[in-house]
Design a protein around this motif. Structure first.
Motif, PDB file in Angstrom:
ATOM      1  N   ILE A 241       0.833  -1.197   0.000  1.00  0.00           N
ATOM      2  CA  ILE A 241       0.000   0.000   0.000  1.00  0.00           C
ATOM      3  C   ILE A 241       0.870   1.250   0.000  1.00  0.00           C
ATOM      4  CG2 ILE A 241      -1.651   1.376   1.343  1.00  0.00           C
ATOM      5  CD1 ILE A 241      -2.765  -1.337   2.368  1.00  0.00           C
ATOM      6  N   ILE A 242       1.893   1.258   0.849  1.00  0.00           N
ATOM      7  CA  ILE A 242       2.802   2.408   0.933  1.00  0.00           C
ATOM      8  C   ILE A 242       3.512   2.626  -0.401  1.00  0.00           C
ATOM      9  CG2 ILE A 242       4.912   3.279   2.013  1.00  0.00           C
ATOM     10  CD1 ILE A 242       4.022   1.853   4.587  1.00  0.00           C
ATOM     11  N   ARG A 243       3.960   1.532  -1.011  1.00  0.00           N
ATOM     12  CA  ARG A 243       4.673   1.631  -2.295  1.00  0.00           C
ATOM     13  C   ARG A 243       3.769   2.243  -3.366  1.00  0.00           C
ATOM     14  NH1 ARG A 243       5.518  -1.001  -7.084  1.00  0.00           N
ATOM     15  NH2 ARG A 243       3.841  -2.493  -6.693  1.00  0.00           N
ATOM     16  N   LEU A 244       2.525   1.799  -3.411  1.00  0.00           N
ATOM     17  CA  LEU A 244       1.593   2.306  -4.416  1.00  0.00           C
ATOM     18  C   LEU A 244       1.156   3.736  -4.111  1.00  0.00           C
ATOM     19  CD1 LEU A 244      -0.490  -0.943  -4.970  1.00  0.00           C
ATOM     20  CD2 LEU A 244       1.177   0.072  -6.542  1.00  0.00           C
ATOM     21  N   GLU A 245       1.045   4.062  -2.831  1.00  0.00           N
ATOM     22  CA  GLU A 245       0.750   5.452  -2.454  1.00  0.00           C
ATOM     23  C   GLU A 245       1.832   6.391  -2.967  1.00  0.00           C
ATOM     24  OE1 GLU A 245       0.372   5.195   1.839  1.00  0.00           O
ATOM     25  OE2 GLU A 245      -1.700   5.886   1.674  1.00  0.00           O
ATOM     26  N   ASN A 246       3.078   5.946  -2.905  1.00  0.00           N
ATOM     27  CA  ASN A 246       4.199   6.770  -3.365  1.00  0.00           C
ATOM     28  C   ASN A 246       4.194   6.984  -4.874  1.00  0.00           C
ATOM     29  OD1 ASN A 246       5.349   7.266  -0.837  1.00  0.00           O
ATOM     30  ND2 ASN A 246       6.493   5.341  -0.859  1.00  0.00           N
ATOM     31  N   ILE A 247       3.338   6.261  -5.549  1.00  0.00           N
ATOM     32  CA  ILE A 247       3.168   6.447  -6.993  1.00  0.00           C
ATOM     33  C   ILE A 247       1.940   7.299  -7.295  1.00  0.00           C
ATOM     34  CG2 ILE A 247       2.728   5.293  -9.200  1.00  0.00           C
ATOM     35  CD1 ILE A 247       4.208   2.845  -8.076  1.00  0.00           C
ATOM     36  N   PHE A 248       0.806   6.969  -6.666  1.00  0.00           N
ATOM     37  CA  PHE A 248      -0.489   7.533  -7.061  1.00  0.00           C
ATOM     38  C   PHE A 248      -1.016   8.676  -6.205  1.00  0.00           C
ATOM     39  CE2 PHE A 248      -1.017   2.882  -8.257  1.00  0.00           C
ATOM     40  CZ  PHE A 248      -0.694   3.091  -9.587  1.00  0.00           C
ATOM     41  N   SER A 249      -0.520   8.842  -4.996  1.00  0.00           N
ATOM     42  CA  SER A 249      -1.147   9.775  -4.072  1.00  0.00           C
ATOM     43  C   SER A 249      -0.833  11.236  -4.374  1.00  0.00           C
ATOM     44  CB  SER A 249      -0.723   9.470  -2.633  1.00  0.00           C
ATOM     45  OG  SER A 249      -1.281  10.416  -1.745  1.00  0.00           O
ATOM     46  N   LEU A 250      -1.879  12.047  -4.471  1.00  0.00           N
ATOM     47  CA  LEU A 250      -1.709  13.486  -4.638  1.00  0.00           C
ATOM     48  C   LEU A 250      -1.340  14.158  -3.318  1.00  0.00           C
ATOM     49  CD1 LEU A 250      -4.751  14.233  -6.972  1.00  0.00           C
ATOM     50  CD2 LEU A 250      -2.336  14.396  -7.605  1.00  0.00           C
ATOM     51  N   TYR A 251      -1.434  13.408  -2.230  1.00  0.00           N
ATOM     52  CA  TYR A 251      -1.151  13.963  -0.910  1.00  0.00           C
ATOM     53  C   TYR A 251       0.264  13.671  -0.438  1.00  0.00           C
ATOM     54  CZ  TYR A 251      -6.178  14.380  -1.068  1.00  0.00           C
ATOM     55  OH  TYR A 251      -7.457  14.684  -1.458  1.00  0.00           O
ATOM     56  N   ARG A 252       1.024  12.967  -1.244  1.00  0.00           N
ATOM     57  CA  ARG A 252       2.433  12.724  -0.942  1.00  0.00           C
ATOM     58  C   ARG A 252       3.278  13.611  -1.864  1.00  0.00           C
ATOM     59  NH1 ARG A 252       4.048   7.892   1.907  1.00  0.00           N
ATOM     60  NH2 ARG A 252       2.192   6.867   2.763  1.00  0.00           N
ATOM     61  N   LYS A 253       4.001  14.521  -1.276  1.00  0.00           N
ATOM     62  CA  LYS A 253       4.704  15.566  -2.020  1.00  0.00           C
ATOM     63  C   LYS A 253       5.591  15.007  -3.124  1.00  0.00           C
ATOM     64  CE  LYS A 253       7.711  19.591  -1.353  1.00  0.00           C
ATOM     65  NZ  LYS A 253       8.467  20.410  -0.358  1.00  0.00           N
ATOM     66  N   ASN A 254       6.296  13.940  -2.845  1.00  0.00           N
ATOM     67  CA  ASN A 254       7.262  13.400  -3.812  1.00  0.00           C
ATOM     68  C   ASN A 254       6.741  12.187  -4.572  1.00  0.00           C
ATOM     69  OD1 ASN A 254       9.323  15.314  -3.145  1.00  0.00           O
ATOM     70  ND2 ASN A 254       9.740  14.152  -1.272  1.00  0.00           N
ATOM     71  N   SER A 255       5.435  11.995  -4.581  1.00  0.00           N
ATOM     72  CA  SER A 255       4.876  10.868  -5.331  1.00  0.00           C
ATOM     73  C   SER A 255       5.140  11.037  -6.821  1.00  0.00           C
ATOM     74  CB  SER A 255       3.372  10.748  -5.086  1.00  0.00           C
ATOM     75  OG  SER A 255       2.691  11.864  -5.652  1.00  0.00           O
ATOM     76  N   SER A 256       5.082   9.943  -7.534  1.00  0.00           N
ATOM     77  CA  SER A 256       5.326   9.985  -8.984  1.00  0.00           C
ATOM     78  C   SER A 256       4.325  10.885  -9.690  1.00  0.00           C
ATOM     79  CB  SER A 256       5.256   8.571  -9.564  1.00  0.00           C
ATOM     80  OG  SER A 256       6.232   7.743  -8.995  1.00  0.00           O
ATOM     81  N   ILE A 257       3.058  10.812  -9.303  1.00  0.00           N
ATOM     82  CA  ILE A 257       2.041  11.624  -9.963  1.00  0.00           C
ATOM     83  C   ILE A 257       2.259  13.110  -9.685  1.00  0.00           C
ATOM     84  CG2 ILE A 257       0.335  11.488  -8.079  1.00  0.00           C
ATOM     85  CD1 ILE A 257      -1.824  11.333 -10.245  1.00  0.00           C
ATOM     86  N   ASN A 258       2.715  13.464  -8.491  1.00  0.00           N
ATOM     87  CA  ASN A 258       2.989  14.872  -8.189  1.00  0.00           C
ATOM     88  C   ASN A 258       4.216  15.382  -8.940  1.00  0.00           C
ATOM     89  OD1 ASN A 258       0.868  15.732  -6.565  1.00  0.00           O
ATOM     90  ND2 ASN A 258       1.774  14.888  -4.702  1.00  0.00           N
ATOM     91  N   GLN A 259       5.195  14.530  -9.136  1.00  0.00           N
ATOM     92  CA  GLN A 259       6.357  14.919  -9.941  1.00  0.00           C
ATOM     93  C   GLN A 259       5.935  15.183 -11.381  1.00  0.00           C
ATOM     94  OE1 GLN A 259       9.903  12.407  -9.496  1.00  0.00           O
ATOM     95  NE2 GLN A 259       9.067  11.668  -7.551  1.00  0.00           N
ATOM     96  N   LEU A 260       5.057  14.324 -11.893  1.00  0.00           N
ATOM     97  CA  LEU A 260       4.546  14.501 -13.252  1.00  0.00           C
ATOM     98  C   LEU A 260       3.756  15.802 -13.360  1.00  0.00           C
ATOM     99  CD1 LEU A 260       3.810  13.573 -16.127  1.00  0.00           C
ATOM    100  CD2 LEU A 260       1.987  12.175 -15.102  1.00  0.00           C
ATOM    101  N   ASN A 261       2.873  16.039 -12.408  1.00  0.00           N
ATOM    102  CA  ASN A 261       2.059  17.260 -12.445  1.00  0.00           C
ATOM    103  C   ASN A 261       2.897  18.525 -12.292  1.00  0.00           C
ATOM    104  OD1 ASN A 261      -0.313  15.847 -12.818  1.00  0.00           O
ATOM    105  ND2 ASN A 261      -0.888  15.865 -10.649  1.00  0.00           N
TER     106      ASN A 261
END
Length: 305
Positions: free
Chosen positions: A65-85
């Motif tokens: 869950i933590i690993r996937l959160e680090n990819i998809f979560s908009l609430y994690r500053k350094n997540s993959s999706i936030n880096q993309l955005n």
């Protein structure tokens, strides 16, 4: 009967009923984990005769869950999706992110844009300016040109946006995806009767009592429960996140406004990922568009209220 509402936390109930566990001298024991998943209090419960083994499986679920959160979560500053955005591109994207964007693009095409992950700029505008109609209308006009799944380029080397200041959200699909992943992990570890709820529900096998999982949802008053067996279920409606009495999170991408075509939609499909994304697409679609989407997926069951 199990009563389920659309929630932002994870509840996993799983039982392993291999032949050895049917022996009279072996009893399953209840092992529970509590923590945080997707920013909310979470719990997971397994039943197994080996406490150490069950605890190890729960730890694996937590780490996944933590690993996937680090990819998809908009609430994690350094997540993959936030880096993309933030940057408008992401080199060497995680395979899970690429997989979901690829699938989202397919659904967007099949639903004629009813589901569109590039809706994030509009969501942010409604979230911030919903109490000021004049500024809200102005901001909506400014950002609606950024909303189009067709302006997302992706391959295994890079995901990028064709327009500056674009942004995506996977909130309409990631919960179902993670639910599927946790179910697959539990199946790999030998658990054959599993109900996973991450807002979206995945039933692996039948209930340990050798019947279907009976899921009751408060959004379908004329239906006592929905039976699940190797199926998944997701619900969507304006009740999920309301900005105020007028505006909510279900935004029609083409009209750029919150829509109230129906009170709620519940979808039963082969996977929680598919159920999740179709629930969102149907919820923001007019009756004619909704009917076309349902015809595109004849094996999917849809309940409206």
């Amino acid at each position: 009967m199990i009563k389920i509402s659309r929630r932002k936390f994870l509840s996993v109930s799983a039982v392993c009923i291999g032949s050895q566990l049917l022996a009279k001298d072996i009893k399953n024991k209840k092992i529970t984990w509590e923590g945080i998943a997707l920013g909310a209090p979470s719990s997971m419960t397994l039943y197994h005769h080996n406490i150490s083994y069950a605890k190890n499986v729960l730890k694996k679920c937590e780490l996944e869950i933590i690993r996937l959160e680090n990819i998809f979560s908009l609430y994690r500053k350094n997540s993959s999706i936030n880096q993309l955005n933030k940057n408008g591109y992401l080199n060497n994207p995680p395979k899970e992110l690429l997989e979901l964007i690829t699938f989202s693009n397919l659904i967007s095409k099949q639903t004629k844009g009813a589901f569109d992950i590039s809706i994030q700029p509009l969501w942010q505008v409604y979230s911030k300016y919903h109490n000021n109609e004049k500024i809200l209308k102005q901001k909506v006009e400014e950002v609606k040109k950024l909303v189009s799944y067709k302006n997302i380029s992706f391959n295994e080397n890079q995901i990028s946006f064709k327009e500056k200041n674009m942004a995506i959200t996977l909130n309409g699909i990631a919960q179902g995806y993670i639910s599927d992943k946790i179910s697959q992990l539990l199946k790999k570890e030998g658990f054959t009767n599993v109900l996973v709820d991450l807002g979206e529900i995945n039933a692996l096998g039948q209930h340990p009592a050798k019947r279907d999982w009976n899921i009751s949802t408060p959004y379908l008053n004329d239906l006592k429960y929905i039976p699940l067996n190797n199926k998944a279920m997701a619900s969507s409606g304006a009740y999920g996140t309301r900005f105020n009495e007028k505006y909510h999170h279900l935004i029609n991408a083409k009209k750029a406004v919150s829509v109230d075509y129906i009170n709620s939609v519940t979808v039963v499909a082969s996977s929680a990922t598919l159920a999740d994304v179709l629930a969102t697409a149907i919820a923001v679609s007019s009756k004619s568009r909704r009917e076309k989407i349902m015809k595109t997926y004849p094996k999917v069951k849809v309940y409206l209220s």
